[in-house]
Design a protein around this motif. Sequence first.
Motif, PDB file in Angstrom:
ATOM      1  N   TYR A 362       0.836  -1.203   0.000  1.00 19.68           N
ATOM      2  CA  TYR A 362       0.000   0.000   0.000  1.00 19.68           C
ATOM      3  C   TYR A 362       0.869   1.251   0.000  1.00 19.68           C
ATOM      4  O   TYR A 362       0.572   2.220  -0.713  1.00 19.68           O
ATOM      5  N   GLY A 365       2.400   1.679  -3.652  1.00 18.59           N
ATOM      6  CA  GLY A 365       1.378   2.239  -4.517  1.00 18.59           C
ATOM      7  C   GLY A 365       1.591   2.082  -6.005  1.00 18.59           C
ATOM      8  O   GLY A 365       0.792   2.585  -6.809  1.00 18.59           O
ATOM      9  N   ARG A 370      -0.139  -2.784  -6.664  1.00 20.84           N
ATOM     10  CA  ARG A 370      -1.610  -2.823  -6.626  1.00 20.84           C
ATOM     11  C   ARG A 370      -2.128  -4.133  -7.203  1.00 20.84           C
ATOM     12  O   ARG A 370      -3.083  -4.720  -6.685  1.00 20.84           O
ATOM     13  N   ARG A 374      -4.280  -7.191  -5.204  1.00 21.14           N
ATOM     14  CA  ARG A 374      -5.580  -7.688  -5.679  1.00 21.14           C
ATOM     15  C   ARG A 374      -5.748  -9.171  -5.409  1.00 21.14           C
ATOM     16  O   ARG A 374      -6.852  -9.633  -5.089  1.00 21.14           O
TER      17      ARG A 374
END
Length: 544
Positions: A362, A365, A370, A374
Motif C-alpha cells: 500500500y 502504490g 496494486r 488484488r
Amino acid sequence: MARSTHTVTNQVPPLVGYDVFGADRALVAAVERHVAPELLDEVRGELSGLGRTAGSAQAQEWGVLANENPPRLHTHDRYGHRVDEVEFHPAWHRLLGKGVAAGLTAAWARPAGHVRRAAGFLMWTQVEAGNGCPLSMTHAAVPALRTDPALAAEWEPRLTSTVYDRDLRPAEQKAGVLFGMGMTEKQGGSDVRANTTVARPLAEDGTYELTGHKWFCSAPMSDGFLVLAQAPGGLTCFLVPRVLADGTRNVFLLQRLKDKLGNRSNASSEVEFDGTWARRVGEEGRGVRTIIGMVAATRLDCVLGSAGLMRQAVAQAVHHCTYREAFGGRLIDKPLMRNVLADLAIESEAATTLGLRLAAAYDDGSEQERAFLRLAVPAAKYWVTKRCTPVAVEAAECLGGNGYVEESGLPRLVRESPLNSIWEGAGNVQALDVLRALQREPEALNAYLQEVGRARGADHRLDAAIKNLLTELADLEGIEARARRLVERLALVLQGALLVRYAPPEVADAFCGSRLGGDWGTAFGTLPHTLDLASVVERARPVS
C-alpha cells in the motif's frame, strides 16, 4: 479466622509492563525491512511508545473493563424523544482515544503510513480488539471517498486526524471524526446486489433520501457512514452523516445492538433509514466499485487483527511456560511442549510477516504492487483469519485449566478469534474473489508469481510447492469446488517465500518442512523433531 493451609508457589507473573513492539522480534524486523532508513528512528520510537502503552497495566485494565461492560443502546430520552445513542464505558473511550492519537486512522497522511499503522494496529488489537472496528472503518473510508475529490477534500483531513472527539455534532465543527459502514441487509448478506434500501434523488445535486435498513451497521456512534442503496441508476454508494450541518440529528434509527460471541466492547447494530439524508459517493450504479477500496483496506485489517490476536496468544503461552514448572522442570524445556510452542510461534510469525508485506505494498502504490494486492489480500484474509482460532485455542491449552479461566485473558482471545474470518466476507467470499482475480486480472497472478519467484532456489520444499501450485492453476476444471484448497496453497506459498527471504533459518526451515513439505500433523506440536525448535521458541518469547 481461617488458618493458612498452604503456601502459593509456582505461579506465573502477569505479562505486564513491557514493550509489545520491542518484544515482538518478527514485527520489529518487518518494520525495519519496510521503512526507509531516514524514517526508521522516528518510526521505531513511535511504535515503542505505543508498545509500552499497550503492555502497561493501565491499558490492559482498560481492555478488561471495556470487554466486561459492553455498550448500551438508548433509543429515547426520558421525555420520549428519539435519540438513538450508544453509551460506552469510559475505558472504551480511553482505548479509542489512544488508538486515534497513535495515528491508527492516519496512514494516508504520513510517509510509510501504512506500515507504521499496520504495526500499531497489530499491537493495539492485543490490548482489546473491539475498538479496532471504528479505527479500521475510519482508516478504510479514505479510498472510497477519493472517488469524489470534493468529498475527499472535505472529509479526509478529519478522518486522518489524531484528535478523538466523541461528541455528536456537525462534522464541520470537529477536529476529528470516525466512520462506520453499512452494506449488508437481512435478505442478502454478502450478496449486496440484493439490497432493497432505496435512494430517492433530492433537488440538490448529489443528495438523496434513503429508505430501508441495514442488518449490520458497524460502529453506530460514528460521525458518518458509507452505505449502499439502490438509486435510479442502480446500486450506489452514499455518505450518511450522523448529524446534519444545521445541528439536527439525521434519521438514523438504531433498532438494537447485536449480542455477539466476542468483540463485546464494540457496538454492532441494526439500523433503519426513513427519509435519511445522504450524499452520493461516486457514480450511480457503481456502488460496489466505489466502496471496494474500503473493503480491501478492512480486509487487510482483518489479517492484521488476526495476526495481533495470534501474537498475544503465543506471547501468553510462551511466557507461561517460561515460568511454570511441572514434572521436574520448566515447561518450556519439555520437548513436547517446546514443539507446540514452536509450531504456534511459526504460525504467528508467518501471519505478521505477510500482513506487514501487504501494508508495504500500500505504501509503495505502484501498479505492480496494486496488482499484487488484488490477489494477495483476499488470499491472506482467507488463510490468516482461519488460522487464528486454532492458535488461540491451542495457546489457551498451554496454560492448562488456567487458560480456561477468564482471569487469564485467553478466553477473550478465543471468543474474538473467529470474527475476522467472518467480517468483511467469510471464507467462501474470499475464495471466490481470488477466482475472479485469477480469471479477469492476469496481471494480479503475474505480480504474485514474481513475488514468490524471488525466493525460488532457496528451499527445495518451497520450489516444489510453487511447481505444484502452477499445476493447480493450469487446471481450471471444477475450479470453484476446489477454490478453498487453491487459496490455501496461494497463501502458504506466499508465506513460505517471505519467510525464506526474511526470517531466521530455523523459522523458515520449520515452516517449509511442515506447511509445505508435508511432514506435519493436523494438530499443533507435530513439527519434525530434528528442527531447531528451541531457537524458534526463544525468538517468540516476549522479552523487550
